[in-house]
Design a protein around this motif. Structure first.
Motif, PDB file in Angstrom:
ATOM      1  N   PRO A 190       0.018   9.941  -1.735  1.00  0.00           N
ATOM      2  CA  PRO A 190      -1.339   9.466  -2.044  1.00  0.00           C
ATOM      3  C   PRO A 190      -2.177   9.317  -0.782  1.00  0.00           C
ATOM      4  O   PRO A 190      -1.675   9.410   0.337  1.00  0.00           O
ATOM      5  N   GLY A 191      -3.460   9.065  -1.012  1.00  0.00           N
ATOM      6  CA  GLY A 191      -4.378   8.955   0.106  1.00  0.00           C
ATOM      7  C   GLY A 191      -4.162   7.698   0.926  1.00  0.00           C
ATOM      8  O   GLY A 191      -3.483   6.764   0.517  1.00  0.00           O
ATOM      9  N   HIS A 192      -4.787   7.694   2.105  1.00  0.00           N
ATOM     10  CA  HIS A 192      -4.703   6.577   3.040  1.00  0.00           C
ATOM     11  C   HIS A 192      -6.058   5.878   3.129  1.00  0.00           C
ATOM     12  O   HIS A 192      -7.025   6.279   2.484  1.00  0.00           O
ATOM     13  N   ARG A 224      -6.111  12.318   2.281  1.00  0.00           N
ATOM     14  CA  ARG A 224      -4.703  12.697   2.235  1.00  0.00           C
ATOM     15  C   ARG A 224      -4.320  13.498   3.471  1.00  0.00           C
ATOM     16  O   ARG A 224      -5.014  14.424   3.868  1.00  0.00           O
ATOM     17  N   TYR A 238      -6.380   7.647   8.169  1.00  0.00           N
ATOM     18  CA  TYR A 238      -6.551   9.101   8.097  1.00  0.00           C
ATOM     19  C   TYR A 238      -7.123   9.644   9.411  1.00  0.00           C
ATOM     20  O   TYR A 238      -6.596  10.602   9.992  1.00  0.00           O
ATOM     21  N   ASP A 268      -7.866   8.691  -2.433  1.00  0.00           N
ATOM     22  CA  ASP A 268      -6.987   9.846  -2.507  1.00  0.00           C
ATOM     23  C   ASP A 268      -7.563  11.053  -1.768  1.00  0.00           C
ATOM     24  O   ASP A 268      -6.844  12.009  -1.493  1.00  0.00           O
TER      25      ASP A 268
END
Length: 204
Positions: A141-143, A135, A148, A132
């Motif tokens: 939610p995060g990648h 982001r 990213y 997370d």
């Protein structure tokens, strides 16, 4: 995306939609998700939304089928970029994308003309991490660390020479530096280029 992703929809999207591309077009194919390496066959499978370990042979997308689709495209299109943030471990871990080996196999297996670029999340034997903290938008939610860094590169952070363009090689240079930093040295992206560098994104 999500439940729309089935083996058939992936193949159809590549062959029908991307099959319309002309020789001078650039195809950018991005894959993010999970996958497994089948223990008995040794084959790698992407895991569509309706597939699990029990149905992987029937519903999973085998790497060789993916390779075949790329080969068909490469007969008509001179520039194809494939970026993969996937996993291939037999026992998936929550929050982790194990990967790399299959991506290297893909790069080696596809015999394409000039302008085939393969970027994968990690080297063989490494895990590809997600969190997370990676982001790009506070509402989502995060990648994965690779995804990213890839998006940050395409947004302009990779324009090292300040010429107003981000090239494929600059994208990889940025991702190759950022991902090990983000993962504290646990993950190192893999890159293979068959062809010459090309401008990919123009900055405003």
């Amino acid at each position: 995306v999500n439940d729309q992703v089935t083996r058939n929809s992936i193949i159809e999207g590549i062959t029908r939609h991307l099959g319309q591309a002309a020789p001078d077009d650039i195809i950018f194919l991005f894959v993010a998700g999970h996958g497994i390496k089948h223990r008995q066959s040794g084959s790698y499978y992407f895991m569509p939304s309706d597939a699990d370990f029990d149905t992987v042979l029937a519903k999973g997308l085998r790497m060789s089928d993916f390779e075949e689709s790329i080969k068909i495209l490469s007969n008509n299109v001179h520039k194809i970029i494939v970026a993969m943030d996937t996993c291939h471990s037999g026992a998936l871990e929550v929050g982790m994308r194990s990967g790399g080996g299959a991506s290297e196999d893909l790069a080696a297996a596809i015999s394409a003309a000039s302008g085939l670029y393969i970027l994968s999340a990690s080297k063989a034997g490494e895990v590809s991490m997600e969190s997370d903290q990676f982001r790009l938008d506070p509402d989502f939610p995060g990648h994965g660390a690779f995804t990213y860094a890839l998006v940050e590169a395409l947004r302009g952070a990779a324009d090292y020479d300040k010429d107003g363009y981000v090239s494929v090689n600059e994208v990889f240079q940025f991702v190759a530096r950022q991902v090990p930093r983000l993962t504290r040295g646990q993950q190192h992206p893999y890159f293979r280029m068959q062809g010459t560098d090309l401008p990919l994104v123009g900055m405003k």
